[in-house]
Design a protein around this motif. Structure first.
Motif, PDB file in Angstrom:
ATOM      1  N   VAL A 176      -6.244  -8.146  -4.441  1.00  0.00           N
ATOM      2  CA  VAL A 176      -6.305  -8.044  -5.903  1.00  0.00           C
ATOM      3  C   VAL A 176      -5.101  -8.724  -6.544  1.00  0.00           C
ATOM      4  O   VAL A 176      -5.218  -9.287  -7.643  1.00  0.00           O
ATOM      5  N   GLY A 182     -10.735  -2.681   1.119  1.00  0.00           N
ATOM      6  CA  GLY A 182      -9.890  -1.501   0.976  1.00  0.00           C
ATOM      7  C   GLY A 182     -10.574  -0.264   1.509  1.00  0.00           C
ATOM      8  O   GLY A 182     -11.730  -0.003   1.175  1.00  0.00           O
ATOM      9  N   TYR A 196       0.316  -4.429  -7.184  1.00  0.00           N
ATOM     10  CA  TYR A 196      -1.100  -4.062  -7.130  1.00  0.00           C
ATOM     11  C   TYR A 196      -1.315  -3.196  -5.911  1.00  0.00           C
ATOM     12  O   TYR A 196      -0.778  -3.487  -4.842  1.00  0.00           O
ATOM     13  N   GLU A 197      -2.139  -2.161  -6.051  1.00  0.00           N
ATOM     14  CA  GLU A 197      -2.458  -1.292  -4.915  1.00  0.00           C
ATOM     15  C   GLU A 197      -3.948  -1.050  -4.868  1.00  0.00           C
ATOM     16  O   GLU A 197      -4.527  -0.525  -5.822  1.00  0.00           O
ATOM     17  N   GLU A 198      -4.555  -1.490  -3.796  1.00  0.00           N
ATOM     18  CA  GLU A 198      -5.989  -1.288  -3.601  1.00  0.00           C
ATOM     19  C   GLU A 198      -6.196  -1.036  -2.105  1.00  0.00           C
ATOM     20  O   GLU A 198      -6.992  -1.702  -1.452  1.00  0.00           O
ATOM     21  N   ALA A 199      -5.413  -0.105  -1.572  1.00  0.00           N
ATOM     22  CA  ALA A 199      -5.420   0.194  -0.135  1.00  0.00           C
ATOM     23  C   ALA A 199      -5.206  -1.122   0.622  1.00  0.00           C
ATOM     24  O   ALA A 199      -4.320  -1.899   0.266  1.00  0.00           O
ATOM     25  N   TYR A 229       0.809  -1.214   0.000  1.00  0.00           N
ATOM     26  CA  TYR A 229       0.000   0.000   0.000  1.00  0.00           C
ATOM     27  C   TYR A 229       0.845   1.268   0.000  1.00  0.00           C
ATOM     28  O   TYR A 229       0.740   2.088  -0.898  1.00  0.00           O
TER      29      TYR A 229
END
Lengths: 388, 388
Positions: B89, B373, B80-83, B52
């Motif tokens: 993800v 997230g 991958y970044e999705e909080a 994150y």
């Protein structure tokens, strides 16, 4: 495996947009792509979004749900980050999802906003794409990294600053008719040579600018294109990704970019083509030397011979294989997280014939996009073909 | 569509590791997963990595190539970044790539490192997962966001702080035998109730801690598992992702998390199961109220009735549907970018029978992982089943 057809493409003008938020920029690119595609928003099943440094530049992480809202879609949305190749990997995963039959309609693209920051802050932000422990703390920034690569190239193969200046001049010339480009002014070889030193042997006009902007591409499955009668004449027929050691000091040879070579081999393999079949290419010229390394990795010139390509006319608008007819990162601009998507937009327009520089490649039916992260520790290559 | 079999799982101990770099943490989790899988590193074809806030916390973006190196693999690697759902993800895309036949062996997981920062800096860093323009600038942080959700729940359905304290107490109890957990101490309901207020009605023991850690999962295709004789008895049979409006003020109802409901519906649909088939679950209890909303979104309790689940014993270790036998984010810890992967690790071990709490679910063959997230603007749900 089916191909992923490109139904629509959209961009903001690249440049300085300090008064507009990131979500406004992406909303505009997405709206243009959706309008071009003529596909209802309710059919979109995934949004793949590239962004590099929003948490630094805009204090905003977790941007994917925000961008879904900005684009007017309510599907799953994911952010991809691969430094300057962030949108490249976002596109790649959208292509894979469409080809696998997981989704029929996908939007992929990206956004970056940097021009509101001081130049030092931009440089420091971008430097987080190098190794913080082993490079950045030792003073490395990207102009320095690419300067080392250029020095290694010159020492191994020869080449001159004038050769690099030909690349800058070519890309500025290409940007003149591109309404999306940040710099639409001509730059002579001599003017490029005379610009101030940034990190020897690279001078100011060897480097891409600081840019805000967004890109979006609407992909549809063959099944959807047929059943919904969507006009999508261009398809992504090959996708490849490669990774290399992050730290320059750990690499065998600084004058090659094997991550891009591997990505190209994969993409060509999937498409069943070779470099000799390519009619037009957009490559990641964050610095002029990067264009040289790109065209060699893509197989357009043997190692050591890419340096002469622009000077000898191979890659100019009227050459055998025009490279960066958009103006490239150098003149069109480089909104980091959007760039990989914008290359797909440019190649699509060139192949469809609705690009202002399409007249230079009237018979083109195979194009390539090459997107690199950092000092090419990561690279993504896509092959696009006219299929309908 | 084939399933993605889980060949190996690995974790670091969750907790405070200020003396270790992020790459050391991920290297350890990946090494444990590869050892568990017994698969050669040269067979790994993709690395999907969740993180994150490394660009804030460690001045390090572009982490995927670094983590490939740390894991000893040389395949394409993507961040991958999705909080807080970043690893969720990453796992989801690895599962899709394996099921689509794009790759036979994938590693997915994540890492976060935060404990070396001041608490204020962690809170500010995490707050970048809310809307900076419309929430953060107005003073919103996540304890406040979840407090609003808890208030809305209490006002709509009833429920008390004591009900929430039962969840905290249950999850601490579950963590006692988990050698990877950050807090292995028992916490009574009364002690949780007496902890200081953070954002009313939430108190300190309603919140997860600040945690460093990493997770990794090795996925293989059915074809590979069969041909290479890999022991991979658990498979991901369903994957779903959902998105919601980012800003709480834009939502119809604060006491539900429709992104998770949509993710669960997709995952159940792919797996061909319903919530009544689930034997064990790991859910995203960043705050105790989040566990309530999760089990309702997953269909384990009707809306308004999840609040009583822990108190009445439904979700305790000896209940009909044990939730967070790992200790959950609450007691095991929450290294943001690693959490979605660690949930897969825990569920896998519970289904394989090699988890210290597996004795509570000896006949379990269906498990669920729920990763969210921010204030659940994004959510990922996976269904895992014993298939061999």
């Amino acid at each position: 495996m089916g191909s992923a057809r490109i139904a629509g493409v959209g961009l903001t003008r690249f440049g300085s947009h300090p008064e507009r938020t990131g979500r406004e920029l992406f909303a505009r690119a997405a709206a243009e792509a959706m309008e071009d595609a003529g596909v209802p928003r309710s059919d979109v099943e995934t949004l793949n979004y590239g962004n590099y440094m929003g948490s630094i530049a805009e204090n905003q992480g977790h941007q994917a749900p925000l961008m879904a809202e900005a684009a007017g879609v309510s599907c799953p949305a994911t952010r991809y980050e691969e430094a300057c190749a962030s949108a490249g990997v976002a596109v790649r995963e959208a292509v894979r999802a469409v080809r696998a039959g997981d989704v029929d309609v996908a939007i992929a693209g990206g956004m970056e906003r940097m021009s509101h920051l001081e130049t030092d802050a931009v440089t420091a932000g971008l430097a987080t794409a190098a190794d913080d422990l082993l490079e950045v703390k030792a003073g490395m920034t990207f102009p320095g990294a690419y300067a080392l690569m250029a020095r290694s190239y010159f020492e191994t193969y020869g080449g001159t600053r004038r050769d690099l200046a030909h690349i800058a001049s070519k890309n500025h010339e290409n940007a003149v008719p591109n309404e999306y480009a940040q710099y639409r002014n001509r730059v002579s070889v001599d003017r490029a040579l005379e610009s101030p030193t940034v990190a020897s042997p690279l001078h100011l006009f060897d480097a891409c600018p600081i840019t805000d902007g967004a890109s979006a591409v609407v992909f549809v499955s063959e099944r959807y294109a047929d059943s919904e009668d969507v006009d999508a004449p261009v398809a992504v027929t090959g996708s490849g990704q490669g990774t290399d050691r992050m730290v320059l000091a750990d690499r065998e040879f600084l004058a090659r970019t094997p991550a891009a070579t591997r990505a190209a081999e994969s993409a060509y393999g999937e498409a069943g083509i070779g470099p000799e079949d390519v009619d037009v290419a957009e490559v990641h010229d964050c610095f002029t030397i990067a264009e040289v390394l790109a065209i060699e990795s893509l197989g357009f010139a043997p190692n050591g011979e890419g340096i002469a390509a622009a000077r000898e006319g191979l890659t100019t608008a009227d050459g055998d294989l025009p490279v960066n007819l958009s103006g490239g990162l150098k003149a069109k601009g480089h909104p980091v997280g959007a760039t990989g998507g914008s290359q797909i937009v440019e190649v699509t327009r060139l192949l469809r014939g609705d690009h202002p520089n399409a007249e230079h490649v009237p018979d083109a039916d195979v194009g390539v996009a090459h997107n690199a992260g950092g000092s090419v520790a990561s690279a993504v290559v896509h092959v696009l073909e006219v299929v309908a």
